[in-house]
Design an enzyme around this catalytic site. Structure first.
Site, PDB file in Angstrom:
ATOM      1  N   PRO A 202      61.375 -11.463  22.642  1.00 53.20           N
ATOM      2  CA  PRO A 202      61.962 -12.285  21.583  1.00 53.20           C
ATOM      3  C   PRO A 202      62.524 -11.422  20.452  1.00 53.20           C
ATOM      4  O   PRO A 202      61.945 -10.401  20.111  1.00 53.20           O
ATOM      5  CB  PRO A 202      60.782 -13.104  21.062  1.00 53.20           C
ATOM      6  N   GLY A 203      63.646 -11.845  19.926  1.00 53.03           N
ATOM      7  CA  GLY A 203      64.202 -11.175  18.752  1.00 53.03           C
ATOM      8  C   GLY A 203      65.032  -9.945  19.045  1.00 53.03           C
ATOM      9  O   GLY A 203      65.443  -9.235  18.131  1.00 53.03           O
ATOM     10  N   THR A 204      65.313  -9.680  20.315  1.00 49.60           N
ATOM     11  CA  THR A 204      66.090  -8.492  20.625  1.00 49.60           C
ATOM     12  C   THR A 204      67.590  -8.778  20.576  1.00 49.60           C
ATOM     13  O   THR A 204      68.388  -7.870  20.751  1.00 49.60           O
ATOM     14  CB  THR A 204      65.744  -7.950  22.027  1.00 49.60           C
ATOM     15  N   GLY A 205      67.955 -10.025  20.371  1.00 52.69           N
ATOM     16  CA  GLY A 205      69.372 -10.338  20.203  1.00 52.69           C
ATOM     17  C   GLY A 205      70.025 -10.998  21.398  1.00 52.69           C
ATOM     18  O   GLY A 205      71.237 -10.874  21.589  1.00 52.69           O
ATOM     19  N   LYS A 206      69.247 -11.707  22.198  1.00 53.32           N
ATOM     20  CA  LYS A 206      69.819 -12.351  23.376  1.00 53.32           C
ATOM     21  C   LYS A 206      70.809 -13.442  22.970  1.00 53.32           C
ATOM     22  O   LYS A 206      71.924 -13.494  23.468  1.00 53.32           O
ATOM     23  CB  LYS A 206      68.701 -12.947  24.244  1.00 53.32           C
ATOM     24  N   THR A 207      70.361 -14.297  22.067  1.00 52.02           N
ATOM     25  CA  THR A 207      71.239 -15.366  21.595  1.00 52.02           C
ATOM     26  C   THR A 207      72.488 -14.774  20.963  1.00 52.02           C
ATOM     27  O   THR A 207      73.612 -15.221  21.212  1.00 52.02           O
ATOM     28  CB  THR A 207      70.490 -16.239  20.574  1.00 52.02           C
ATOM     29  N   GLU A 424      38.815   4.533   7.239  1.00 54.76           N
ATOM     30  CA  GLU A 424      40.235   4.904   7.343  1.00 54.76           C
ATOM     31  C   GLU A 424      40.416   6.416   7.230  1.00 54.76           C
ATOM     32  O   GLU A 424      41.261   6.999   7.905  1.00 54.76           O
ATOM     33  CB  GLU A 424      41.065   4.188   6.267  1.00 54.76           C
ATOM     34  N   HIS A 427      39.869   7.888  10.599  1.00 54.58           N
ATOM     35  CA  HIS A 427      41.074   7.807  11.438  1.00 54.58           C
ATOM     36  C   HIS A 427      42.058   8.915  11.052  1.00 54.58           C
ATOM     37  O   HIS A 427      42.582   9.628  11.905  1.00 54.58           O
ATOM     38  CB  HIS A 427      41.802   6.466  11.224  1.00 54.58           C
ATOM     39  N   ASP A 501      39.483  -1.554  16.809  1.00 57.71           N
ATOM     40  CA  ASP A 501      39.621  -0.179  17.305  1.00 57.71           C
ATOM     41  C   ASP A 501      38.956  -0.031  18.657  1.00 57.71           C
ATOM     42  O   ASP A 501      39.512   0.541  19.588  1.00 57.71           O
ATOM     43  CB  ASP A 501      38.938   0.809  16.347  1.00 57.71           C
TER      44      ASP A 501
END
Ligand code: ADP
Ligand code: MG
Ligand code: ZN
Length: 612
Positions: A202-207, A424, A427, A501
């Site tokens: 979704p959202g990759t620009g198909k439309t 954090e 990490h 995690d």
């Protein structure tokens, strides 16, 4: 249609009201008398005339002086009462007798059933109307179908508006050419594709890409989402498909775009659990019929989009239907920069905004996310009444889009804050100590989104398409860094903060064993049926087990070994950097966010940094 119906209802209402009024006005005034009263009135000479009908006697009163108003009074005719005596009586009184047309009785009777009937009809039609509208459409598609639109005149989208999908564009150039000169292809007799399936997350620009094809070819664009086909009533979807193609044929050459094809195109075996089978099946069948039915030389191309191609019914992807698939992938670094360039065309950017840096910070994001970032940045700049969008606006926008809005309102108590800071920092320090880890860009304990307490942002130096075993092992180490830091500082008293995690670490370790052949014990083999697509929804990803119970145990043991060994390795690293851990965590509690530079200042000069 809605309006038309309202007018109709109003008209019916007026009509009924009119009838009632009429009835009241002309028939109700008939005063009813008993038989003997009627006779008495007759004797007193009140009646100028008497009408006799099947059911009643109507006496028309003599005009009172002015001589205009004739008041009518009636009596019911009693069944069985002999009329002859009564008639004689009237004769002696010289009152003319006439046979009535019985109109009043007819009207009364008619209205008696007409009124409730109309009311019933109205209620019924209202109910039907409500149901139709609550399911989003009318049974019979009129000419006013909201979602089918002809975009030939609307703001044109071209290939220049779509970035980062150059290969997909190249594949669609042929389609554009065909739509532009269908005769050329007709003469050569080549087979023209009828359907093109755009596949991608979704959202990759198909439309957008489908619109761009229409824009480039300068043809009409009919768009409808397959999920809208599915209605409560069986047959609506099929009717809509038929209607859509009817309109398209009239407008050829044109593009028919069907979004979310999987909504109707799910393979029959996959449909056991979902409702409205019949509806879906009918709609799908109609689509197949239409696709087989139209003449490809007329210049209609059906473009469909889906992010789950593997669930599509095989009938849909057969030759002559959607036999051409165009993959639209998430954009890479250069693609993202190009998309950002497109979406910053109308944004006034300050000179400190580096699109390349933004692209580097947004791996994995799709075009829609990037468009969202630029929009959000512009809004943020506007909110602080700035003349230009600056890098800090963009940074903030990225954070918002990537991690959800900062939850400034939620307060963490000091103890929680300390724990998150150590977690954090753990990490971050592990990331700094691992040769193959991505460099740390930022550490933060600002709570963001649901579930996450803080975050460490690592920036990949380059786009990676392949990961080596040491890289995966280091990635695993970074994931465990938070838990290990808590373990060390609080002497074994751990918290729930590492839940995510650990989940990711276990999953990664399992994949290393079962998919990547990275366990010496199990060898270079895959276990379990490999997932067919990255786009599959998690519920469909359930693996088929194709190994024995013993192997399952070995897999579990190997996963456990990898996690345990990594855990010990991380523990060693952090024990060695115990002092830095304390120093950085303290600073993190003070500042809440440390940038890469701030972090480096706090490191011991003697300690080595392997990932930079
Ligand atoms: P999809 O149909 O694949 O879900 P859309 O075409 O609806 O995605 O994309 C939504 C929006 O995101 C577009 O209107 C556009 O603004 C932006 N967008 C997505 N992909 C791209 C791209 N490759 N280039 C430029 N803009 C894009
Ligand atoms: Mg779309
Ligand atoms: Zn963590």
């Amino acid at each position: 249609m809605r309006k038309r119906f309202k007018w109709l209802a109003l008209a019916a209402l007026i009509l009924i009201a009119g009838f009632c009024f009429y009835r009241l006005q002309f028939h109700q005034p008939l005063r009813e008398l008993t038989h003997s009263e009627f006779l008495a009135e007759a004797r007193s000479g009140r009646w100028a005339e008497v009408h006799i009908s099947e059911t009643e006697l109507v006496g028309l009163a003599r005009p009172e002086k002015s001589g205009v108003a004739v008041r009518a009074v009636f009596a019911r005719r009693l069944p069985g009462v002999e009329l002859s005596g009564f008639l004689k009586e009237l004769e002696t009184l010289k009152i003319p007798v006439a046979a009535a047309k019985d109109s009043s009785a007819a009207w009364t009777a008619a209205l008696g059933w007409f009124f409730p009937l109309v009311l019933l009809l109205m209620i019924a039609s209202l109910v039907v109307w409500r149901t139709r509208h609550s399911t989003g459409g009318l049974l019979l598609s009129g000419s006013d179908h909201g979602k089918i639109y002809d975009q030939s005149s609307a703001a044109k989208v071209t290939f220049d508006d779509v970035a980062g999908v150059d290969e997909s564009k190249a594949e669609l150039v042929e389609i554009v050419d065909f739509l532009k000169n269908p005769q050329k292809y007709q003469q050569l007799g080549g087979r023209i594709p009828k359907g093109v399936l755009l596949v991608g997350p979704p959202g990759t620009g198909k439309t957008l890409l489908a619109k761009a094809v229409a824009g480039e070819a300068d043809v009409s664009f009919f768009s409808i989402s397959a999920s809208e086909f599915i209605e409560m009533f069986v047959g609506v979807g099929a009717a809509r498909v038929r209607h859509l193609f009817e309109r398209a044929k009239r407008k050829a050459p044109c593009i028919v775009f069907i979004d979310e094809l999987d909504a109707i195109g799910k393979s029959r075996s996959d449909r056991r659990h979902s409702g409205s089978h019949d509806e879906r099946e009918q709609t799908l069948n109609q689509l197949l019929v239409e696709m087989d039915g139209f003449d490809p030389t007329k210049g209609i191309i059906v473009i469909a989009a889906t992010n789950t191609p593997e669930v599509l019914d095989p009938a849909l992807v057969r030759t002559g239907r959607f036999d051409r698939q165009v993959l639209i992938d998430r954009p890479d670094l250069r693609g993202r920069e190009a998309v950002l360039r497109i979406h910053s065309r109308h944004v006034r950017l300050s000179s400190d905004v580096e699109l390349h840096t933004i692209a580097a910070r947004t791996p994995g994001m799709v075009g829609a996310d990037l468009a969202n970032i630029m929009n959000e940045a512009a809004l943020l700049a506007a909110r602080r009444a700035a003349a230009q969008v600056e890098m800090r606006d963009v940074e903030e926008a990225i954070d918002r889009v990537m991690l959800g809005l900062e939850k400034k309102t939620r307060v963490m108590d000091e103890q929680e804050k300390e724990r998150v800071a150590y977690h954090e920092t753990g990490h971050a320090l592990v990331a700094l100590s691992m040769r193959h880890a991505d460099p740390v860009h930022r550490v933060s304990i600002i709570p963001r989104s649901i579930g996450a307490l803080g975050h460490v942002l690592q920036l990949p130096t380059q786009e990676k398409f392949l990961l080596t075993q040491p890289e995966l092992e280091d990635r695993l180490a970074v994931m465990l860094g938070g838990r290990v830091a808590e373990d060390i500082i609080y002497e074994g008293v751990v918290s729930t903060g590492a839940n995510n995690d650990l989940e990711r670490a276990s999953e990664l370790a399992r994949q290393m064993v079962t998919h990547y052949g990275m366990s010496a014990v199990l060898g270079p083999m895959t276990y379990g049926k490999a997932q067919t697509s990255q786009f599959l929804s998690p519920s469909l990803r359930a693996e088929d087990r194709n190994y024995s119970e013993q192997t399952a145990e070995t897999i579990d043991a190997e996963v456990r070994r990898i996690v345990d060994e990594t855990y010990e390795r991380v523990r060693g690293v952090l024990l060695q950097r115990r002092e830095e851990l304390g120093r950085i965590a303290a600073e993190l509690m003070r500042k809440e966010t440390l940038s890469r530079e701030e972090l480096w200042v706090l490191l011991s000069p003697s300690s080595e940094i392997l990932s930079a």
